[in-house]
Design a protein around this motif. Structure first.
Motif, PDB file in Angstrom:
ATOM      1  N   ASP A  34       0.916  -1.324   0.009  1.00 38.42           N
ATOM      2  CA  ASP A  34       0.288   0.248  -0.009  1.00 38.42           C
ATOM      3  C   ASP A  34       0.907   1.473  -0.017  1.00 38.42           C
ATOM      4  N   PHE A  35       0.997   1.885  -1.149  1.00 34.22           N
ATOM      5  CA  PHE A  35       1.672   3.392  -1.230  1.00 34.22           C
ATOM      6  C   PHE A  35       0.959   4.175  -0.139  1.00 34.22           C
ATOM      7  N   GLN A  36      -0.223   3.825   0.411  1.00 38.15           N
ATOM      8  CA  GLN A  36      -0.173   5.311   1.021  1.00 38.15           C
ATOM      9  C   GLN A  36       0.433   5.226   2.971  1.00 38.15           C
ATOM     10  N   LYS A  37       0.291   3.896   2.519  1.00 35.22           N
ATOM     11  CA  LYS A  37       0.274   3.284   4.486  1.00 35.22           C
ATOM     12  C   LYS A  37       0.962   2.019   3.968  1.00 35.22           C
ATOM     13  N   PRO A  38       2.517   2.306   4.063  1.00 32.99           N
ATOM     14  CA  PRO A  38       3.267   1.070   3.633  1.00 32.99           C
ATOM     15  C   PRO A  38       3.908   0.047   4.615  1.00 32.99           C
ATOM     16  N   PHE A  39       3.624  -1.117   5.013  1.00 27.57           N
ATOM     17  CA  PHE A  39       4.148  -1.805   6.283  1.00 27.57           C
ATOM     18  C   PHE A  39       4.775  -3.240   5.879  1.00 27.57           C
ATOM     19  N   ILE A  40       5.739  -3.620   5.722  1.00 21.79           N
ATOM     20  CA  ILE A  40       5.891  -5.039   5.778  1.00 21.79           C
ATOM     21  C   ILE A  40       6.348  -5.915   6.958  1.00 21.79           C
ATOM     22  N   PHE A  41       5.544  -6.750   7.464  1.00 24.80           N
ATOM     23  CA  PHE A  41       5.736  -7.651   8.390  1.00 24.80           C
ATOM     24  C   PHE A  41       6.611  -8.797   8.350  1.00 24.80           C
ATOM     25  N   GLY A  42       7.375  -8.966   9.422  1.00 24.98           N
ATOM     26  CA  GLY A  42       8.776  -9.387  10.109  1.00 24.98           C
ATOM     27  C   GLY A  42       9.706  -7.905   9.835  1.00 24.98           C
ATOM     28  N   ILE A  43       9.356  -7.333   9.758  1.00 29.74           N
ATOM     29  CA  ILE A  43      10.287  -5.857   9.590  1.00 29.74           C
ATOM     30  C   ILE A  43       9.541  -4.062  10.633  1.00 29.74           C
ATOM     31  N   ASP A  44       8.193  -4.151   9.694  1.00 25.91           N
ATOM     32  CA  ASP A  44       7.792  -2.967  11.053  1.00 25.91           C
ATOM     33  C   ASP A  44       7.069  -3.444  12.242  1.00 25.91           C
ATOM     34  N   LYS A  52       3.342   3.673  12.581  1.00 26.50           N
ATOM     35  CA  LYS A  52       4.393   2.598  11.965  1.00 26.50           C
ATOM     36  C   LYS A  52       4.706   3.149  10.146  1.00 26.50           C
ATOM     37  N   ALA A  53       3.279   2.483   9.703  1.00 23.42           N
ATOM     38  CA  ALA A  53       2.562   2.479   8.495  1.00 23.42           C
ATOM     39  C   ALA A  53       3.148   4.430   7.637  1.00 23.42           C
ATOM     40  N   THR A  54       2.242   5.005   8.521  1.00 20.81           N
ATOM     41  CA  THR A  54       1.857   6.476   8.415  1.00 20.81           C
ATOM     42  C   THR A  54       3.238   6.923   8.018  1.00 20.81           C
ATOM     43  N   LYS A  55       4.281   6.785   9.283  1.00 21.39           N
ATOM     44  CA  LYS A  55       5.474   7.257   8.900  1.00 21.39           C
ATOM     45  C   LYS A  55       5.857   6.865   7.633  1.00 21.39           C
ATOM     46  N   ASN A  56       5.688   5.125   7.575  1.00 20.20           N
ATOM     47  CA  ASN A  56       7.007   4.848   6.321  1.00 20.20           C
ATOM     48  C   ASN A  56       6.863   5.796   5.083  1.00 20.20           C
ATOM     49  N   SER A  57       5.462   6.202   4.893  1.00 16.96           N
ATOM     50  CA  SER A  57       4.727   6.729   3.887  1.00 16.96           C
ATOM     51  C   SER A  57       5.712   7.405   3.244  1.00 16.96           C
ATOM     52  N   GLN A  58       6.689   8.383   4.427  1.00 16.17           N
ATOM     53  CA  GLN A  58       7.428   9.761   3.744  1.00 16.17           C
ATOM     54  C   GLN A  58       8.581   8.948   4.621  1.00 16.17           C
ATOM     55  N   ASP A  59       8.755   7.869   3.613  1.00  6.97           N
ATOM     56  CA  ASP A  59      10.357   7.438   3.709  1.00  6.97           C
ATOM     57  C   ASP A  59      10.890   7.559   3.507  1.00  6.97           C
ATOM     58  N   ALA A  60      11.691   7.845   2.230  1.00  5.80           N
ATOM     59  CA  ALA A  60      12.998   8.057   0.413  1.00  5.80           C
ATOM     60  C   ALA A  60      13.353   6.415   1.246  1.00  5.80           C
ATOM     61  N   ASP A  61      13.669   6.200   2.227  1.00  2.00           N
ATOM     62  CA  ASP A  61      14.461   4.948   2.176  1.00  2.00           C
ATOM     63  C   ASP A  61      13.992   3.855   3.030  1.00  2.00           C
ATOM     64  N   TYR A  62      12.736   4.055   2.495  1.00  2.03           N
ATOM     65  CA  TYR A  62      11.600   2.731   3.009  1.00  2.03           C
ATOM     66  C   TYR A  62      12.213   2.070   2.633  1.00  2.03           C
ATOM     67  N   LYS A 118      -3.717   0.774  -6.486  1.00  2.00           N
ATOM     68  CA  LYS A 118      -3.880   1.302  -7.608  1.00  2.00           C
ATOM     69  C   LYS A 118      -2.815   2.005  -8.663  1.00  2.00           C
ATOM     70  N   LEU A 119      -2.738   1.759  -9.724  1.00  2.00           N
ATOM     71  CA  LEU A 119      -1.969   2.257 -10.391  1.00  2.00           C
ATOM     72  C   LEU A 119      -2.452   3.481 -10.858  1.00  2.00           C
ATOM     73  N   SER A 120      -2.391   4.103 -10.615  1.00  2.00           N
ATOM     74  CA  SER A 120      -2.453   5.909 -10.201  1.00  2.00           C
ATOM     75  C   SER A 120      -1.115   6.474 -10.383  1.00  2.00           C
ATOM     76  N   ARG A 121      -0.627   7.905 -10.990  1.00  2.00           N
ATOM     77  CA  ARG A 121      -0.022   8.674 -11.807  1.00  2.00           C
ATOM     78  C   ARG A 121       1.035   8.825  -9.842  1.00  2.00           C
ATOM     79  N   GLU A 122      -0.422   9.401  -8.594  1.00  2.00           N
ATOM     80  CA  GLU A 122       0.393   9.245  -7.828  1.00  2.00           C
ATOM     81  C   GLU A 122       1.035   8.365  -6.834  1.00  2.00           C
ATOM     82  N   ASN A 123       0.931   6.883  -7.130  1.00  2.00           N
ATOM     83  CA  ASN A 123       1.527   5.733  -6.738  1.00  2.00           C
ATOM     84  C   ASN A 123       2.214   5.024  -7.604  1.00  2.00           C
ATOM     85  N   LEU A 124       2.760   5.614  -8.736  1.00  2.00           N
ATOM     86  CA  LEU A 124       4.079   5.613  -9.956  1.00  2.00           C
ATOM     87  C   LEU A 124       4.658   6.896  -8.910  1.00  2.00           C
TER      88      LEU A 124
END
Length: 316
Positions: free
Chosen positions: A67-77, A96-106, A136-142
């Motif tokens: 989820d590009f709006q709320k990225p989260f990976i189980f086993g890490i986050d 944590k997911a909200t914070k990840n969305s702003q982390d360019a190094d995620y 979804k495939l959208s300009r924002e997510n791309l």
């Protein structure tokens, strides 16, 4: 140029999309992709599904349900969470997911952990279809794909998304405009996804014309009607159009006995596949039976190159 199973982690960290395409081409059908769902708890505590896929021989790891709006990976986050403490722990995971969305190094940090190429599924669902906005495939997510530093994008459809040939072509065109040439574009369908399979050679050509670097098709034996002969004809069309071809196991057979995986792998190689994909449904959805990732790798490149890939998990 090194073949993909010869690349060290430091090679992988510095490689761009055009180089990745040529490395796969030079590897003569010996590239393994594992797909993993990142939103499900992992089968091995303390180890994310991407880490597990890397440990068993995958060269490329595709994140599904990302989820590009709320990225989260189980086993890490979730490793610092203790659900038994109460609802506040769930809130921490959401934060944590909200914070990840702003982390360019995620995602770059994930690459540092697994030492593999990291890609993501993104779905060109039709207008009006209710679906998670962050997938979804959208300009924002791309734009987020560039922001995070993914190596490749896979345009396809999960079951019941309504994804079809027209939305895939439109999605490829948008991807190429937004992403440029530094990110490899893979597109196609590995199963019906609720709206039929793609067999028409002209559709495969249209994907390449729209800008796909690699076209994916079902692997022989994974959906009704796709045998060795049919797969070879489809792959020949893709190669003649100038693109790579990926054969996918996306029908839960990634949880079958090893002999089934080996049979599919050898038939896919005979058909001319450049990349062999194994899906995310093992005992439960999230990752293939890990031993089957290794079985696929050994079937198409032997223990020598499989163990080399498995051992190249640290930065060199």
């Amino acid at each position: 140029m090194k073949r993909i199973f010869e690349l060290t982690s430091s090679d992988i960290m510095n490689m761009k999309g055009r180089e990745l395409v040529e490395t796969i081409r030079e590897s003569e059908g010996r590239t393994v992709m594992a797909e993993t769902i990142v939103t499900f708890p992992t089968p091995i505590y303390g180890v994310s599904n991407p880490e597990l896929a890397a440990a068993f021989g995958a060269d490329l790891i595709t994140l599904n349900f990302f989820d590009f709006q709320k990225p989260f990976i189980f086993g890490i986050d979730d490793m610092d969470a203790n659900i038994s403490k109460g609802p506040e722990e769930i809130i921490k995971l959401a934060e944590k997911a909200t914070k990840n969305s702003q982390d360019a190094d995620y995602i770059r940090n994930l690459k540092e952990i697994v030492g593999r190429f990291i890609g993501v599924n993104i779905e060109p669902v039709p207008e009006g279809m209710e679906y998670v906005e962050g997938r979804k495939l959208s300009r924002e997510n791309l734009e987020k794909i560039k922001f995070y530093g993914f190596d490749y994008v896979m345009i396809t459809g999960n079951p019941n998304t309504g994804v079809n040939a027209d939305t895939i072509v439109s999605g490829i065109e948008m991807c190429r405009k937004v992403l440029g040439d530094d990110i490899m574009i893979i597109a196609g369908k590995m199963h019906g996804a609720g709206s039929g399979n793609i067999y028409d050679p002209q559709l495969l050509k249209n994907f390449v014309k729209a800008g796909a670097d690699c076209v994916l098709i079902p692997a022989p034996g994974t959906v009704p009607g796709i045998d060795l002969s049919t797969a070879k004809k489809m792959i020949d069309v893709v190669h003649e159009a100038g693109a790579l071809a990926l054969t996918a196991i996306g029908t839960s057979q990634e949880g079958s006995q090893k002999s089934v995986i080996e049979n599919i792998a050898v038939q896919s190689k005979m058909a001319g596949s450049d990349i062999q994909h194994i899906g995310d449904a093992g005992y439960a959805a999230g990752i293939a039976t890990p031993e089957n990732i290794m079985a696929l790798s050994i079937a198409i490149r032997g223990v020598r190159h499989t163990y080399r890939r498995m051992a190249y998990s640290i930065k060199k």
